[in-house]
Design an enzyme around this catalytic site. Structure first.
Site, PDB file in Angstrom:
ATOM      1  N   THR A  31      68.334  -3.057  60.061  1.00 12.68           N
ATOM      2  CA  THR A  31      68.623  -4.362  60.636  1.00 12.68           C
ATOM      3  C   THR A  31      67.277  -4.885  61.103  1.00 12.68           C
ATOM      4  O   THR A  31      66.342  -4.119  61.248  1.00 12.68           O
ATOM      5  CB  THR A  31      69.569  -4.197  61.853  1.00 12.68           C
ATOM      6  OG1 THR A  31      70.815  -3.657  61.414  1.00 12.68           O
ATOM      7  CG2 THR A  31      69.876  -5.507  62.569  1.00 12.68           C
ATOM      8  N   GLY A  51      79.708  -5.679  60.566  1.00 12.69           N
ATOM      9  CA  GLY A  51      79.216  -4.703  61.542  1.00 12.69           C
ATOM     10  C   GLY A  51      78.990  -5.355  62.889  1.00 12.69           C
ATOM     11  O   GLY A  51      79.637  -6.345  63.256  1.00 12.69           O
TER      12      GLY A  51
END
Ligand code: GLY
Length: 320
Positions: A189, A219
């Site tokens: 990320t 997510g």
């Protein structure tokens, strides 16, 4: 595992730089899933470039949210990181992206999830924040809204790098033997937090999600409180790691609450990662920016790319 640092900075010196007070400052991460075996040099350079891009916006009078967004765009465009171009692929072999942003002064926030034709999902998330009464938009509705905002269609194939395609081919073969769930492991990320000279904070986070995820899986990244949180009364935070675990403990919010309770951002980051492990058996990391300019980061994975930039410094400092 000890970190690689850009420049002649020791761990202890880095910690004291995190504890330094006063904005403007920017802290970024390039994900807690950084591969320990790859050459750290380009990762450090990419992390530094992002932090410096964010600081430049603050020094030019931009808001903390503008600064965090500018840093996030640099990371999304850098194919080394799992967001935007270079994102991890779904089990069907496409990029499917999530992002969110939050402004700590107004608590305005915006997110997009499962978008496939947007080059910089953090910009689409910002449009959701600024231009709608909503906080989260997903899939085709989010993409249609992006078009209304003038964000052009970006072919999914252009988000897919040769490296991610090769990784997908390998995992796809493995999934036929071991089952798809067993190959959905890797993390990554990007995120950025900024604090201006007046103590206003903001955070942005963006991801391609977990490798070989099911299409349609969301997510932590697009969810305020989990992937991203900012409140001038507490702090700003951006999470990275296993989204399913981060969601359960609302890790970004937890770190900010710890700062509100009097912990330094550095300790709050460590405690949030400990919470992730203890309560949700999760692996990941987090960055935190406090309104007093102190910063924090922590991760329980082998490596997390990260960088800080402060007003008055000649260049950002990075570690991985
Ligand atoms: N933390 C990114 C994800 O799980 O999607």
């Amino acid at each position: 595992m000890s970190s690689h640092f850009a420049g002649d900075v020791t761990q202890a010196e880095f910690d004291s730089l995190l504890d330094q007070k006063g904005g403007p400052a920017v802290i970024i991460h390039g994900g807690a899933g950084t591969d320990p075996d790859v050459d750290p040099t380009p990762i450090l350079a990419g992390a530094r470039a992002a932090a410096e891009a964010g600081l430049k916006v603050l020094l030019a009078g931009g808001s903390a949210l503008d600064a965090a967004q500018a840093a996030a765009v640099v990371l999304e465009d850098d194919p080394q990181f799992n967001a935007g171009t270079g994102a991890a692929l779904t089990s069907e072999g496409d990029a499917e992206l999530d992002a969110s942003c939050m402004d700590g002064t107004t608590l305005r926030g915006g997110g997009v999830a499962c978008v496939r034709t947007i080059k910089n999902p953090i910009i689409a998330a910002r449009h959701v924040c600024d231009g709608t009464p909503h906080v989260l938009m997903v899939g085709q509705g989010a993409e249609a809204f992006a078009r209304e905002c003038g964000i052009p269609v970006y072919p999914n194939a252009l988000l897919v790098t040769a490296k991610q395609r090769a990784r997908w081919e390998e995992l796809h073969k493995l999934a036929q033997i071991e089952g798809a769930d067993s190959v959905r492991k890797k993390l990554g990320t990007i995120g950025a937090c900024a604090v201006d000279a007046k103590g206003r904070v903001a955070a942005c986070t963006s991801t391609g999600g977990t490798v070989y995820k099911r299409p349609g899986r969301g997510g932590d990244t697009p969810i305020l409180g989990a992937g991203t949180f900012a409140d001038d009364h507490e702090a700003a935070a951006s999470s990275t790691g296993v989204g399913e675990a981060i969601l359960k403990v609302q890790m970004a919010r937890a770190a900010c609450v710890y700062v509100g309770q009097g912990k330094s951002p550095r300790v709050a980051a460590q405690d949030a990662v400990a919470l992730l492990k203890e309560r949700a058996q999760g692996d990941g990391g987090i960055i935190v920016a406090g309104p007093d300019g102190r910063l924090g980061w922590a991760h329980n994975t082998p490596r997390m790319a990260r960088a800080i930039a402060r007003a008055g410094w000649a260049k950002a400092l990075a570690a991985v």
